[in-house]
Write a protein that holds these residues in place. Structure first.
Motif, PDB file in Angstrom:
ATOM      1  N   ASN A 137      27.729  48.338  42.434  1.00 29.02           N
ATOM      2  CA  ASN A 137      28.323  49.674  42.404  1.00 29.02           C
ATOM      3  C   ASN A 137      29.838  49.639  42.261  1.00 29.02           C
ATOM      4  OD1 ASN A 137      25.702  49.728  43.725  1.00 29.02           O
ATOM      5  ND2 ASN A 137      26.100  51.871  44.144  1.00 29.02           N
ATOM      6  N   ASN A 138      30.345  50.471  41.334  1.00 32.20           N
ATOM      7  CA  ASN A 138      31.773  50.645  41.097  1.00 32.20           C
ATOM      8  C   ASN A 138      32.466  49.411  40.505  1.00 32.20           C
ATOM      9  OD1 ASN A 138      31.355  52.679  43.684  1.00 32.20           O
ATOM     10  ND2 ASN A 138      32.780  53.457  42.164  1.00 32.20           N
ATOM     11  N   ALA A 139      31.720  48.427  40.052  1.00 33.20           N
ATOM     12  CA  ALA A 139      32.360  47.345  39.304  1.00 33.20           C
ATOM     13  C   ALA A 139      32.972  47.936  38.039  1.00 33.20           C
ATOM     14  CB  ALA A 139      31.354  46.254  38.957  1.00 33.20           C
ATOM     15  N   THR A 140      34.175  47.498  37.698  1.00 30.50           N
ATOM     16  CA  THR A 140      34.916  48.086  36.584  1.00 30.50           C
ATOM     17  C   THR A 140      35.396  46.989  35.647  1.00 30.50           C
ATOM     18  OG1 THR A 140      35.638  49.958  37.936  1.00 30.50           O
ATOM     19  CG2 THR A 140      36.924  49.479  35.968  1.00 30.50           C
ATOM     20  N   LEU A 141      34.951  47.039  34.414  1.00 33.11           N
ATOM     21  CA  LEU A 141      35.381  46.090  33.394  1.00 33.11           C
ATOM     22  C   LEU A 141      36.382  46.789  32.488  1.00 33.11           C
ATOM     23  CD1 LEU A 141      31.982  44.468  32.297  1.00 33.11           C
ATOM     24  CD2 LEU A 141      33.375  43.991  34.332  1.00 33.11           C
ATOM     25  N   ALA A 142      37.610  46.308  32.456  1.00 31.66           N
ATOM     26  CA  ALA A 142      38.597  46.829  31.518  1.00 31.66           C
ATOM     27  C   ALA A 142      38.261  46.361  30.106  1.00 31.66           C
ATOM     28  CB  ALA A 142      39.995  46.376  31.932  1.00 31.66           C
ATOM     29  N   GLY A 158      37.349  44.894  40.277  1.00 32.69           N
ATOM     30  CA  GLY A 158      38.000  45.239  39.023  1.00 32.69           C
ATOM     31  C   GLY A 158      38.275  43.996  38.208  1.00 32.69           C
ATOM     32  N   VAL A 159      37.975  44.065  36.916  1.00 30.01           N
ATOM     33  CA  VAL A 159      38.184  42.921  36.025  1.00 30.01           C
ATOM     34  C   VAL A 159      39.233  43.310  34.987  1.00 30.01           C
ATOM     35  CG1 VAL A 159      37.102  41.242  34.500  1.00 30.01           C
ATOM     36  CG2 VAL A 159      35.781  42.239  36.388  1.00 30.01           C
ATOM     37  N   PHE A 173      32.698  40.962  46.592  1.00 23.79           N
ATOM     38  CA  PHE A 173      33.022  42.370  46.829  1.00 23.79           C
ATOM     39  C   PHE A 173      34.530  42.617  46.752  1.00 23.79           C
ATOM     40  CE2 PHE A 173      34.417  45.371  50.161  1.00 23.79           C
ATOM     41  CZ  PHE A 173      33.855  46.537  49.673  1.00 23.79           C
ATOM     42  N   ALA A 174      34.899  43.675  46.036  1.00 23.00           N
ATOM     43  CA  ALA A 174      36.282  44.165  45.978  1.00 23.00           C
ATOM     44  C   ALA A 174      37.277  43.090  45.544  1.00 23.00           C
ATOM     45  CB  ALA A 174      36.692  44.763  47.320  1.00 23.00           C
ATOM     46  N   SER A 175      36.876  42.273  44.594  1.00 25.75           N
ATOM     47  CA  SER A 175      37.767  41.238  44.078  1.00 25.75           C
ATOM     48  C   SER A 175      38.656  41.789  42.974  1.00 25.75           C
ATOM     49  CB  SER A 175      36.957  40.051  43.538  1.00 25.75           C
ATOM     50  OG  SER A 175      36.221  39.441  44.564  1.00 25.75           O
ATOM     51  N   HIS A 176      39.809  41.143  42.797  1.00 28.02           N
ATOM     52  CA  HIS A 176      40.759  41.472  41.737  1.00 28.02           C
ATOM     53  C   HIS A 176      40.719  40.318  40.735  1.00 28.02           C
ATOM     54  CE1 HIS A 176      45.265  42.263  40.569  1.00 28.02           C
ATOM     55  NE2 HIS A 176      44.451  42.300  39.538  1.00 28.02           N
ATOM     56  N   VAL A 177      39.925  40.483  39.670  1.00 29.46           N
ATOM     57  CA  VAL A 177      39.691  39.386  38.723  1.00 29.46           C
ATOM     58  C   VAL A 177      40.677  39.529  37.573  1.00 29.46           C
ATOM     59  CG1 VAL A 177      38.001  38.212  37.275  1.00 29.46           C
ATOM     60  CG2 VAL A 177      37.259  39.360  39.383  1.00 29.46           C
ATOM     61  N   SER A 178      41.741  38.740  37.634  1.00 26.28           N
ATOM     62  CA  SER A 178      42.770  38.807  36.594  1.00 26.28           C
ATOM     63  C   SER A 178      42.929  37.487  35.852  1.00 26.28           C
ATOM     64  CB  SER A 178      44.116  39.216  37.203  1.00 26.28           C
ATOM     65  OG  SER A 178      44.485  38.317  38.227  1.00 26.28           O
ATOM     66  N   ASP A 188      36.478  35.303  45.025  1.00 23.48           N
ATOM     67  CA  ASP A 188      36.713  36.628  45.592  1.00 23.48           C
ATOM     68  C   ASP A 188      38.170  36.732  46.004  1.00 23.48           C
ATOM     69  OD1 ASP A 188      36.993  35.409  48.074  1.00 23.48           O
ATOM     70  OD2 ASP A 188      35.503  36.651  49.072  1.00 23.48           O
ATOM     71  N   GLY A 189      38.537  37.946  46.414  1.00 20.86           N
ATOM     72  CA  GLY A 189      39.852  38.161  46.984  1.00 20.86           C
ATOM     73  C   GLY A 189      40.861  38.764  46.039  1.00 20.86           C
ATOM     74  N   ASN A 190      42.024  39.077  46.613  1.00 24.00           N
ATOM     75  CA  ASN A 190      43.186  39.555  45.890  1.00 24.00           C
ATOM     76  C   ASN A 190      44.418  39.007  46.614  1.00 24.00           C
ATOM     77  OD1 ASN A 190      45.102  40.863  44.407  1.00 24.00           O
ATOM     78  ND2 ASN A 190      44.656  42.916  45.200  1.00 24.00           N
ATOM     79  N   PRO A 191      45.038  37.929  46.100  1.00 25.08           N
ATOM     80  CA  PRO A 191      44.772  37.296  44.806  1.00 25.08           C
ATOM     81  C   PRO A 191      43.445  36.535  44.783  1.00 25.08           C
ATOM     82  CG  PRO A 191      46.370  36.025  46.033  1.00 25.08           C
ATOM     83  CD  PRO A 191      46.159  37.295  46.809  1.00 25.08           C
ATOM     84  N   LEU A 192      42.931  36.412  43.586  1.00 26.67           N
ATOM     85  CA  LEU A 192      41.620  35.792  43.387  1.00 26.67           C
ATOM     86  C   LEU A 192      41.680  34.298  43.678  1.00 26.67           C
ATOM     87  CD1 LEU A 192      38.799  36.732  42.195  1.00 26.67           C
ATOM     88  CD2 LEU A 192      39.538  35.600  40.086  1.00 26.67           C
ATOM     89  N   ALA A 193      40.618  33.777  44.281  1.00 25.94           N
ATOM     90  CA  ALA A 193      40.518  32.341  44.538  1.00 25.94           C
ATOM     91  C   ALA A 193      39.075  31.898  44.395  1.00 25.94           C
ATOM     92  CB  ALA A 193      41.036  32.004  45.932  1.00 25.94           C
ATOM     93  N   VAL A 194      38.893  30.655  43.951  1.00 22.40           N
ATOM     94  CA  VAL A 194      37.563  30.061  43.890  1.00 22.40           C
ATOM     95  C   VAL A 194      37.181  29.603  45.285  1.00 22.40           C
ATOM     96  CG1 VAL A 194      36.202  28.143  42.968  1.00 22.40           C
ATOM     97  CG2 VAL A 194      37.797  29.373  41.486  1.00 22.40           C
ATOM     98  N   ARG A 195      36.036  30.091  45.756  1.00 19.64           N
ATOM     99  CA  ARG A 195      35.601  29.779  47.117  1.00 19.64           C
ATOM    100  C   ARG A 195      34.555  28.682  47.166  1.00 19.64           C
ATOM    101  NH1 ARG A 195      39.773  32.160  49.703  1.00 19.64           N
ATOM    102  NH2 ARG A 195      40.013  34.322  49.025  1.00 19.64           N
ATOM    103  N   GLY A 196      33.942  28.378  46.030  1.00 18.64           N
ATOM    104  CA  GLY A 196      32.899  27.366  46.027  1.00 18.64           C
ATOM    105  C   GLY A 196      32.053  27.479  44.778  1.00 18.64           C
ATOM    106  N   LEU A 197      30.884  26.877  44.837  1.00 18.87           N
ATOM    107  CA  LEU A 197      29.953  26.808  43.722  1.00 18.87           C
ATOM    108  C   LEU A 197      28.754  27.709  44.018  1.00 18.87           C
ATOM    109  CD1 LEU A 197      29.579  25.120  41.065  1.00 18.87           C
ATOM    110  CD2 LEU A 197      28.245  23.525  42.447  1.00 18.87           C
TER     111      LEU A 197
END
Length: 266
Positions: A137-142, A158-159, A173-178, A188-197
Motif C-alpha cells: 500500500n502507498n508504494a510510489t514509483l517515480a 518512495g522510489v 516499509f517507508a524506505s527512501h529508495v534513491s 530499508d531506511g532513510n538514508p537507505l541501507a542494505v540490511r542483508g540478503l
C-alpha cells in the motif's frame, strides 16, 4: 467493442471504439476510453477510469476507483501517443494510479504478469515492472523506475526516478529508495541501507541450498569485505567458478552492479 451487454453495468461509460473481450466484466460508473484494449477474463471494478492508449491482458482483477492510462505527470508531456501496457493475471487494488509513458523515454509504462499491487500504489511514466512482484500500500514509483521479477516494495516506500530495483530484492516499509538496489538484497531506511540478503524469499521460490550459499558468498564479497566496488566486481567474476550452481545468480548481481548509473545501495 466486442463485449456482451450483460457483462457491462448499465451505468458504465464505454467508448464504442474500445476493444473489449466478450468475457470482460465492467462495474458501475466505470469509464473506458476509445484507445483501450482489455483481454479475456479481466474484471474492471466500479468507478474505475481506464483511458489513454492502454492495453490490459487476460484475467486481471482491477478493483474499484483505479485510474489507469492517464497522461504522465511530466511537464514536458505534450500529448504524444504514449502507452500503458498491463500483462496478465495481475491484482490491482483500490485507488491505484498508473500513467502512460513519455516521448523522452521508451514511451510505454509496463506492468508484467502475476503482480500483486495493493491500494494507492502509483506507477509513473515509463516505469518497467516485471513479473510476480508485490507492491504494498502507498508504494510510489517515480518516472523511469525499473523493478525486477519477484521484487517486493514495502508500504509507503518512495522510489526515486530512474532507480532500478533488482530481481528478488526487498525494500522495507517507508524506505527512501534513491539508489539502485541489487538483486537478492534487503534494504530499508532513510538514508537507505542494505540490511542483508533476502534468504527467506529465495527459499520460498525454490532456490536450492547450493544456490543460496553462492548468493550468500556474493553478498559477503560485495558488502562485508570492505572492498571497493571495482574490486568487488572483479572478485564476483572469480566467485562464479567456485559456485557453479549459483553462477547465473552471481552474474546477474555483478552485471546489475556494473551497469548501475545511480550507484548501488551499500
Amino acid at each position: 467493442m466486442s463485449s456482451s451487454s450483460t457483462s457491462i453495468h448499465p451505468t458504465a461509460v464505454v467508448d464504442g471504439a474500445a476493444h473489449i473481450d466478450g468475457s470482460v466484466s465492467i462495474g458501475p460508473y466505470a469509464v473506458i476510453g476509445p484507445h483501450v484494449r482489455i483481454g479475456a477474463g479481466t474484471t474492471i471494478g466500479a468507478h474505475c477510469v481506464v483511458e489513454g492508449r492502454t492495453t490490459i491482458g487476460v484475467d486481471n482483477r482491477i478493483f474499484q476507483f483505479a485510474s489507469l492510462g492517464a497522461a504522465p505527470q511530466d511537464k514536458k508531456y505534450a500529448g504524444e501517443p504514449t502507452e500503458l501496457v498491463i500483462g496478465d493475471r495481475n491484482t490491482i487494488r483500490e485507488f491505484c494510479t498508473f500513467n502512460t509513458g513519455t516521448a523522452q523515454d521508451r514511451g510505454v509504462t509496463t506492468l508484467g504478469d502475476d503482480n500483486w499491487v495493493m491500494a494507492y500504489v502509483h506507477i509513473a511514466h515509463d516505469c518497467v515492472v516485471g513479473n510476480q512482484t508485490i507492491l504494498a500500500n502507498n508504494a510510489t514509483l517515480a518516472g523511469h523506475v525499473h523493478v525486477g521479477d519477484h521484487a517486493i516494495i514495502g508500504g509507503l516506500t518512495g522510489v526515486h526516478q530512474f532507480t532500478h530495483i533488482g530481481a528478488h530484492a526487498m525494500a522495507g516499509f517507508a524506505s527512501h529508495v534513491s539508489q539502485d538496489v541489487p538483486p537478492f538484497m534487503m534494504v530499508d531506511g532513510n538514508p537507505l541501507a542494505v540490511r542483508g540478503l533476502n534468504v527467506e524469499g529465495l527459499r520460498r521460490r525454490g532456490f536450492s541450498a547450493a544456490r543460496i550459499a553462492g548468493i550468500k558468498q556474493a553478498h559477503r564479497v560485495l558488502y562485508r569485505q570492505g572492498l571497493t566496488l571495482e574490486a568487488a566486481l572483479a572478485a564476483l567474476q572469480d566467485l562464479s567458478a567456485d559456485h557453479p550452481e549459483a553462477a547465473a545468480d552471481i552474474a546477474l548481481l555483478r552485471d546489475f552492479a556494473a551497469a548501475s548509473r545511480r550507484g548501488i545501495a551499500r
